[in-house]
Design an enzyme around this catalytic site. Structure first.
Site, PDB file in Angstrom:
ATOM      1  N   ASN A   1       0.701  -1.104   0.008  1.00 20.55           N
ATOM      2  CA  ASN A   1       0.069   0.121   0.058  1.00 20.55           C
ATOM      3  C   ASN A   1       0.895   1.235   0.138  1.00 20.55           C
ATOM      4  O   ASN A   1       1.471   1.689   1.049  1.00 20.55           O
ATOM      5  CB  ASN A   1      -0.760  -0.027   1.258  1.00 20.55           C
ATOM      6  CG  ASN A   1      -1.591   1.242   1.304  1.00 20.55           C
ATOM      7  OD1 ASN A   1      -1.849   2.128   0.624  1.00 20.55           O
ATOM      8  ND2 ASN A   1      -2.171   1.338   2.543  1.00 20.55           N
ATOM      9  N   TRP A   2       1.089   1.667  -1.250  1.00 28.68           N
ATOM     10  CA  TRP A   2       1.991   2.863  -1.284  1.00 28.68           C
ATOM     11  C   TRP A   2       1.556   4.227  -0.474  1.00 28.68           C
ATOM     12  O   TRP A   2       1.940   5.326  -0.307  1.00 28.68           O
ATOM     13  CB  TRP A   2       2.142   3.281  -2.798  1.00 28.68           C
ATOM     14  CG  TRP A   2       3.264   2.556  -3.608  1.00 28.68           C
ATOM     15  CD1 TRP A   2       3.685   1.196  -2.995  1.00 28.68           C
ATOM     16  CD2 TRP A   2       3.391   2.451  -4.898  1.00 28.68           C
ATOM     17  NE1 TRP A   2       4.352   0.491  -3.991  1.00 28.68           N
ATOM     18  CE2 TRP A   2       4.210   1.375  -4.982  1.00 28.68           C
ATOM     19  CE3 TRP A   2       3.466   3.371  -5.980  1.00 28.68           C
ATOM     20  CZ2 TRP A   2       5.036   1.043  -6.359  1.00 28.68           C
ATOM     21  CZ3 TRP A   2       3.730   3.174  -7.137  1.00 28.68           C
ATOM     22  CH2 TRP A   2       4.527   1.974  -7.282  1.00 28.68           C
ATOM     23  N   LYS A   3      -0.293   4.197  -0.269  1.00 28.89           N
ATOM     24  CA  LYS A   3      -0.715   5.301   0.325  1.00 28.89           C
ATOM     25  C   LYS A   3      -0.277   6.617  -0.786  1.00 28.89           C
ATOM     26  O   LYS A   3      -0.319   6.455  -1.803  1.00 28.89           O
ATOM     27  CB  LYS A   3      -0.176   5.662   1.731  1.00 28.89           C
ATOM     28  CG  LYS A   3      -0.193   4.328   2.557  1.00 28.89           C
ATOM     29  CD  LYS A   3      -0.043   4.891   3.829  1.00 28.89           C
ATOM     30  CE  LYS A   3       0.160   3.231   4.762  1.00 28.89           C
ATOM     31  NZ  LYS A   3       0.102   3.569   6.234  1.00 28.89           N
TER      32      LYS A   3
ATOM     33  N   HIS B   1      -9.369   0.908   4.813  1.00 26.92           N
ATOM     34  CA  HIS B   1      -8.109   0.926   5.521  1.00 26.92           C
ATOM     35  C   HIS B   1      -8.322   2.071   6.820  1.00 26.92           C
ATOM     36  O   HIS B   1      -9.334   3.000   6.888  1.00 26.92           O
ATOM     37  CB  HIS B   1      -7.112   1.592   4.561  1.00 26.92           C
ATOM     38  CG  HIS B   1      -5.733   1.612   5.054  1.00 26.92           C
ATOM     39  ND1 HIS B   1      -5.226   2.552   6.187  1.00 26.92           N
ATOM     40  CD2 HIS B   1      -4.861   0.906   5.043  1.00 26.92           C
ATOM     41  CE1 HIS B   1      -4.102   2.500   6.404  1.00 26.92           C
ATOM     42  NE2 HIS B   1      -3.790   1.247   5.976  1.00 26.92           N
TER      43      HIS B   1
ATOM     44  N   GLU C   1      -6.880   4.429   7.807  1.00 35.62           N
ATOM     45  CA  GLU C   1      -6.656   5.867   7.588  1.00 35.62           C
ATOM     46  C   GLU C   1      -7.892   6.349   7.151  1.00 35.62           C
ATOM     47  O   GLU C   1      -8.448   7.671   7.386  1.00 35.62           O
ATOM     48  CB  GLU C   1      -5.195   6.049   6.679  1.00 35.62           C
ATOM     49  CG  GLU C   1      -4.212   5.838   7.548  1.00 35.62           C
ATOM     50  CD  GLU C   1      -2.956   5.332   6.729  1.00 35.62           C
ATOM     51  OE1 GLU C   1      -2.915   5.453   5.519  1.00 35.62           O
ATOM     52  OE2 GLU C   1      -1.895   4.903   7.361  1.00 35.62           O
TER      53      GLU C   1
ATOM     54  N   GLU D   1      -5.427  -5.436  10.517  1.00 36.95           N
ATOM     55  CA  GLU D   1      -4.425  -4.191  10.666  1.00 36.95           C
ATOM     56  C   GLU D   1      -4.601  -3.569  11.961  1.00 36.95           C
ATOM     57  O   GLU D   1      -5.303  -2.770  11.786  1.00 36.95           O
ATOM     58  CB  GLU D   1      -4.492  -3.238   9.503  1.00 36.95           C
ATOM     59  CG  GLU D   1      -4.267  -3.892   8.323  1.00 36.95           C
ATOM     60  CD  GLU D   1      -3.581  -2.877   7.108  1.00 36.95           C
ATOM     61  OE1 GLU D   1      -2.382  -2.937   6.855  1.00 36.95           O
ATOM     62  OE2 GLU D   1      -4.165  -1.740   7.053  1.00 36.95           O
TER      63      GLU D   1
ATOM     64  N   GLY E   1       2.742   1.863  10.704  1.00 34.49           N
ATOM     65  CA  GLY E   1       3.214   2.941  10.542  1.00 34.49           C
ATOM     66  C   GLY E   1       3.962   3.323  11.884  1.00 34.49           C
ATOM     67  O   GLY E   1       4.526   4.590  11.932  1.00 34.49           O
TER      68      GLY E   1
ATOM     69  N   SER F   1       3.412  -2.585  10.293  1.00 31.28           N
ATOM     70  CA  SER F   1       4.925  -2.516  10.479  1.00 31.28           C
ATOM     71  C   SER F   1       5.527  -3.709  10.198  1.00 31.28           C
ATOM     72  O   SER F   1       6.445  -4.237  11.078  1.00 31.28           O
ATOM     73  CB  SER F   1       5.245  -1.990  12.060  1.00 31.28           C
ATOM     74  OG  SER F   1       4.707  -0.772  12.157  1.00 31.28           O
TER      75      SER F   1
END
Ligand code: PEP
Length: 255
Positions: free
Chosen positions: A9-11, A98, A100, A170, A176, A216
């Site tokens: 997941n490059w975000k 996700h 976020e 997750e 992160g 992570s």
């Protein structure tokens, strides 16, 4: 047998040129080094997807995914991207829910159920994310939270529809942060998720569902995490931005 998947997941990272270079590196490394049936998925920003699916043509072990989709078919939703647009670019996967997006964009389980429906309707495969916050873990509510995300977001589906999903557990406190769930902590909740799927659908559906761990994950801890019986791969954030690290994680499944 259920599929092993390592998804990046490059975000909101990598401009167009950087994204093309990173993806080309991943393609070449996967071709030379990844030996087995594991699938490698790269979930990139929308503006990269058309070029990535073109570059990836003929590389069956590498798929391209989006990081979000709008819940409606089309219309006056300025700035949004539809499932049919993604499908027309040969995108295969879509990350949904996700943490976020739940946290910064207010995505609820109810909204995510709609996004799941439209994603499946257009023949795309959802990577459906669930996971608890630190407060929820510390107060011991994490089983309930994860269960309600799963039930409210996906359990309206038929067994045939559910079978097309990938689930990603997750824990928000591990995303992160450099803090990884221990392999025992991750296995405990993955087994719980699989059990809930078996109760709702069947043991066969549960046994065939790929459940990824995210938070992570890196080349040092992937082996230990992925050796757990209910962990079928990873959803990788930070480490997917470095081709070497990302492909080393995928190589954990080399046979
Ligand atoms: C993620 O964002 O899905 C993720 C797992 O990030 P990281 O690997 O950086 O913790």
């Amino acid at each position: 047998m259920r599929k092993k998947i390592v998804a990046g997941n490059w975000k909101m990272n990598k401009n167009y040129t950087e994204g093309m270079s990173l993806f080309s590196e991943v393609l070449n490394m996967v071709k030379d080094e990844v030996m087995g049936n594991q699938q490698v998925v790269v979930c990139a920003p929308f503006v990269h997807l058309h070029s990535l699916t073109a570059l990836g043509k003929g590389h069956s072990q590498v798929s391209v995914g989006a990081q979000n989709v709008h819940q409606e078919e089309s219309g006056a939703y300025t700035g949004e991207i539809s499932a049919s647009m993604l499908k027309s670019l040969d995108v295969e996967y879509v990350i949904l829910g996700h943490s976020e997006r739940r946290q910064y964009f207010g995505e609820t389980n109810e909204l995510l159920a709609k996004k799941t429906d439209i994603t499946l309707k257009h023949g795309l495969k959802p990577i459906f994310c669930i996971g608890e916050t630190l407060t929820e873990r510390e107060s011991g509510q994490y089983f309930n939270i994860v269960k309600s995300q799963l039930v409210e977001g996906t359990f309206h589906l038929s067994a045939a529809e559910f079978s097309k999903l990938v689930i990603a557990y997750e824990p928000v406190w591990a995303i992160g942060t450099g803090v990884t769930a221990s392999s025992d902590q991750a296995q405990e909740i993955h087994a719980f998720i699989r059990k809930e799927i078996a109760i709702k659908y069947s043991q066969a559906v549960a046994d065939d569902t790929t459940i990824l761990y995210g938070g992570s994950c890196n080349p040092k801890n992937a082996d230990e995490l992925f050796s757990q019986p209910d962990i079928d791969g990873g959803l990788i954030g930070g480490a997917s931005l470095k081709s070497r690290d990302f492909v080393d994680i995928a190589k954990v499944f080399n046979s």
